[in-house]
Design an enzyme around this catalytic site. Structure first.
Site, mmCIF file in Angstrom:
data_model
loop_
_atom_site.group_PDB
_atom_site.id
_atom_site.type_symbol
_atom_site.label_atom_id
_atom_site.label_comp_id
_atom_site.label_asym_id
_atom_site.label_seq_id
_atom_site.Cartn_x
_atom_site.Cartn_y
_atom_site.Cartn_z
ATOM 1 N N CYS A 136 6.924 -4.857 -1.282
ATOM 2 C CA CYS A 136 6.505 -3.722 -0.453
ATOM 3 C C CYS A 136 5.376 -2.928 -1.115
ATOM 4 C CB CYS A 136 7.717 -2.845 -0.132
ATOM 5 S SG CYS A 136 7.471 -1.771 1.286
ATOM 6 N N HIS A 137 5.614 -1.698 -1.573
ATOM 7 C CA HIS A 137 4.594 -0.952 -2.310
ATOM 8 C C HIS A 137 4.613 -1.285 -3.799
ATOM 9 C CE1 HIS A 137 4.619 1.613 1.346
ATOM 10 N NE2 HIS A 137 3.360 1.823 1.031
ATOM 11 N N GLU A 167 1.329 0.726 7.010
ATOM 12 C CA GLU A 167 1.063 2.091 6.539
ATOM 13 C C GLU A 167 0.661 2.981 7.706
ATOM 14 O OE1 GLU A 167 2.209 3.888 3.884
ATOM 15 O OE2 GLU A 167 1.145 2.504 2.552
#
Length: 229
Positions: A136-137, A167
């Site tokens: 993910c991030h 996002e």
């Protein structure tokens, strides 16, 4: 089962503020619990670290107790103790781990990419034949990792991570210090994404990446597969 315990380090963020919004953030719980569960049930030893050490901040929006893995691990004193007493990255020895996994959560966008400890640990583990993974991030950690030859770890590699479209759907494009997809491409990565929120895991050599929370368990499985070769 694995005859000799192989150790994996999961890294979570220490950052608890969502930019200038005044809202809290942190690590995203299932991106920790799902890889942790997969790796542990396959016989790997799993430790949890963070840039600052001590108690890591959880994004409370990710505390989904309807998720059986979240619920099981939050009822585990051992697991909760690891999150409330994370190892400071400055105290981690790369030689103790065969893989490093970067969990996501928006907090990572502020403290992963410019961490000297993250860059050095990842380089050492990777160049020692280990695995580097992120979900993910979490791939914010990959943005500035360079190898001994001066090249970016992600250069020329196929990977994924939280997409620009995701996002935008989260309405946080303007809050982020940078867009993960764009930054990875700038480093020469071959970025691929699936439609919003679909599970998506890419393995390129000893680099494993997952696009979003739905990809977390798959990242754990992919790391385990590489380590058992």
């Amino acid at each position: 089962m694995i005859s000799q315990v192989i150790k994996v380090l999961i890294v979570v963020t220490s950052h608890s503020q969502l930019g200038n919004t005044g809202k809290p953030t942190g690590y995203y719980l299932p991106e920790v619990t799902h890889p942790y569960q997969k790796l542990q049930e396959l016989g790997f030893g799993v430790d949890i670290a963070s840039p600052k050490g001590s108690k890591a901040p959880m994004d409370e929006k990710s505390r989904d107790l309807k998720d059986p893995i979240n619920r099981k691990l939050l009822e585990s004193k051992e697991f909760v103790a690891k999150l409330e007493n994370t190892i400071a990255l400055k105290d981690v020895r790369a030689k103790d781990y065969q893989a490093i996994v970067f969990a996501g959560g928006h907090g990572t966008m502020w403290d992963f990419s410019n961490s000297t400890e993250i860059n050095n640990l990842s380089q050492n583990i990777y160049e020692s034949g280990g695995v580097v993974a992120a979900v993910c991030h979490g791939p914010a950690a990959l943005v500035n990792i360079k190898l001994s030859d001066g090249k970016y770890l992600v250069a020329g590699k196929s990977l994924t991570g939280f997409s620009n479209a995701e996002e935008a759907a989260a309405e946080l494009t303007k809050v982020m210090p940078f867009l993960l997809e764009d930054e990875l491409k700038k480093r020469g990565a071959k970025y691929f994404a699936k439609p919003l929120w679909q599970g998506h895991v890419i393995t390129d050599g000893r680099l494993v990446t997952g696009q979003n929370p739905a990809s977390a368990a798959g990242v754990g499985e992919a790391v385990a597969k590489l380590l058992k070769r």
